[in-house]
Design a protein around this motif. Structure first.
Motif, mmCIF file in Angstrom:
data_model
loop_
_atom_site.group_PDB
_atom_site.id
_atom_site.type_symbol
_atom_site.label_atom_id
_atom_site.label_comp_id
_atom_site.label_asym_id
_atom_site.label_seq_id
_atom_site.Cartn_x
_atom_site.Cartn_y
_atom_site.Cartn_z
ATOM 1 N N PRO A 6 0.797 -1.230 0.000
ATOM 2 C CA PRO A 6 0.000 0.000 0.000
ATOM 3 C C PRO A 6 0.830 1.280 0.000
ATOM 4 O O PRO A 6 0.456 2.251 -0.673
ATOM 5 C CB PRO A 6 -0.853 -0.116 1.258
ATOM 6 C CG PRO A 6 -0.141 -1.098 2.125
ATOM 7 C CD PRO A 6 0.594 -2.017 1.203
ATOM 8 N N LEU A 7 1.936 1.324 0.711
ATOM 9 C CA LEU A 7 2.722 2.561 0.762
ATOM 10 C C LEU A 7 3.403 2.846 -0.566
ATOM 11 O O LEU A 7 3.373 3.984 -1.057
ATOM 12 C CB LEU A 7 3.745 2.500 1.896
ATOM 13 C CG LEU A 7 3.150 2.442 3.304
ATOM 14 C CD1 LEU A 7 4.239 2.344 4.350
ATOM 15 C CD2 LEU A 7 2.272 3.661 3.560
ATOM 16 N N LEU A 8 4.012 1.834 -1.159
ATOM 17 C CA LEU A 8 4.642 2.026 -2.465
ATOM 18 C C LEU A 8 3.607 2.346 -3.529
ATOM 19 O O LEU A 8 3.836 3.181 -4.412
ATOM 20 C CB LEU A 8 5.444 0.786 -2.859
ATOM 21 C CG LEU A 8 6.754 0.558 -2.116
ATOM 22 C CD1 LEU A 8 7.391 -0.754 -2.535
ATOM 23 C CD2 LEU A 8 7.709 1.716 -2.351
ATOM 24 N N SER A 9 2.455 1.693 -3.452
ATOM 25 C CA SER A 9 1.394 1.958 -4.421
ATOM 26 C C SER A 9 0.875 3.384 -4.276
ATOM 27 O O SER A 9 0.649 4.080 -5.277
ATOM 28 C CB SER A 9 0.254 0.962 -4.235
ATOM 29 O OG SER A 9 0.719 -0.354 -4.420
ATOM 30 N N PHE A 10 0.694 3.825 -3.046
ATOM 31 C CA PHE A 10 0.251 5.194 -2.802
ATOM 32 C C PHE A 10 1.275 6.195 -3.319
ATOM 33 O O PHE A 10 0.925 7.186 -3.971
ATOM 34 C CB PHE A 10 0.000 5.422 -1.308
ATOM 35 C CG PHE A 10 -0.402 6.830 -0.981
ATOM 36 C CD1 PHE A 10 -1.708 7.252 -1.196
ATOM 37 C CD2 PHE A 10 0.519 7.732 -0.480
ATOM 38 C CE1 PHE A 10 -2.082 8.555 -0.905
ATOM 39 C CE2 PHE A 10 0.150 9.034 -0.192
ATOM 40 C CZ PHE A 10 -1.147 9.452 -0.403
ATOM 41 N N ALA A 11 2.548 5.947 -3.046
ATOM 42 C CA ALA A 11 3.609 6.847 -3.510
ATOM 43 C C ALA A 11 3.647 6.893 -5.034
ATOM 44 O O ALA A 11 3.779 7.973 -5.634
ATOM 45 C CB ALA A 11 4.956 6.408 -2.955
ATOM 46 N N GLY A 12 3.531 5.745 -5.675
ATOM 47 C CA GLY A 12 3.523 5.717 -7.135
ATOM 48 C C GLY A 12 2.336 6.462 -7.710
ATOM 49 O O GLY A 12 2.474 7.238 -8.663
ATOM 50 N N GLY A 13 1.158 6.258 -7.141
ATOM 51 C CA GLY A 13 -0.030 6.972 -7.597
ATOM 52 C C GLY A 13 0.097 8.467 -7.391
ATOM 53 O O GLY A 13 -0.311 9.260 -8.251
#
Length: 138
Positions: A6-13
């Motif tokens: 979730p954190l990497l996905s949020f950062a990428g988004g």
């Protein structure tokens, strides 16, 4: 199974959204990757520089991430033929849909475009259907 990040996905988004906002603020353009890529094909327009820069950043960013932060591991569970067929089908959909997932899904929805809302509903429905069919039926 796909990892839950979730954190990497949020950062990428957030970075994708930031890039789309900056492109709109600086050039007044939509960050639709297909349209940007098509702008690099002849006949070349006056906006070649920013389109080439934007695509170069999109291509080089994962390599920079891998060098600086983490070793990125991935696997391709499909054959080259399946990838080519999927690319052709995607290209046909982008042509008939007058835009791609980035143009409609990120930029179009952010501008409350009804046409983009319908496009996103359609391609997400078919994405869910495709995953269901390939993982549970076929």
């Amino acid at each position: 199974m796909t990892e839950f990040t979730p954190l990497l996905s949020f950062a990428g988004g957030a970075l994708i959204g930031l890039a789309a906002i900056l492109l709109m603020l600086t050039w007044g353009r939509i960050a639709g990757m297909t349209g940007i890529l098509a702008g690099l094909l002849p006949p070349l327009g006056s906006d070649l520089r920013w389109k080439a820069s934007f695509l170069a950043g999109a291509i080089l960013a994962p390599f920079c991430y891998q060098l600086a932060i983490s070793d990125v591991t991935y696997q391709m569970p499909l054959s080259a033929e399946a990838l080519i067929i999927g690319g052709v089908i995607t290209g046909i959909g982008v042509t008939f849909g007058s835009g791609c997932t980035s143009g409609h899904g990120i930029c179009g929805l952010a501008r409350f475009s009804p046409r983009s809302a319908v496009a996103v509903l359609m391609f997400m429905s078919f994405a869910f259907l495709t995953v269901f069919l390939t993982r549970h039926i076929l």
